[in-house]
Design a protein around this motif. Sequence first.
Motif: not given
Length: 76
Positions: A16-23, A44-48
Amino acid sequence: MRAALDDPAWDADLWLRRIGTVFLVDDDEQVLRALRRLLSAFGYRVECFRNAEALFSGADLRGSGCIVLQSHRTHQ
């Protein structure tokens, strides 16, 4: 993917750290809220963002991540 989950050496936190953020980019607030809840539940870390302009002006895109866009917009 299932085989990786069953492997005791598989490290979900590292993955999950390698994926980073889901925008997420969508003009529908309900879609953004639902996808945020779903992806956050999986860690997941998510920003909308409501549109691409908001994404490019408000997101830090220098790290790793994934952008999920609304692919078809209806004009009302």
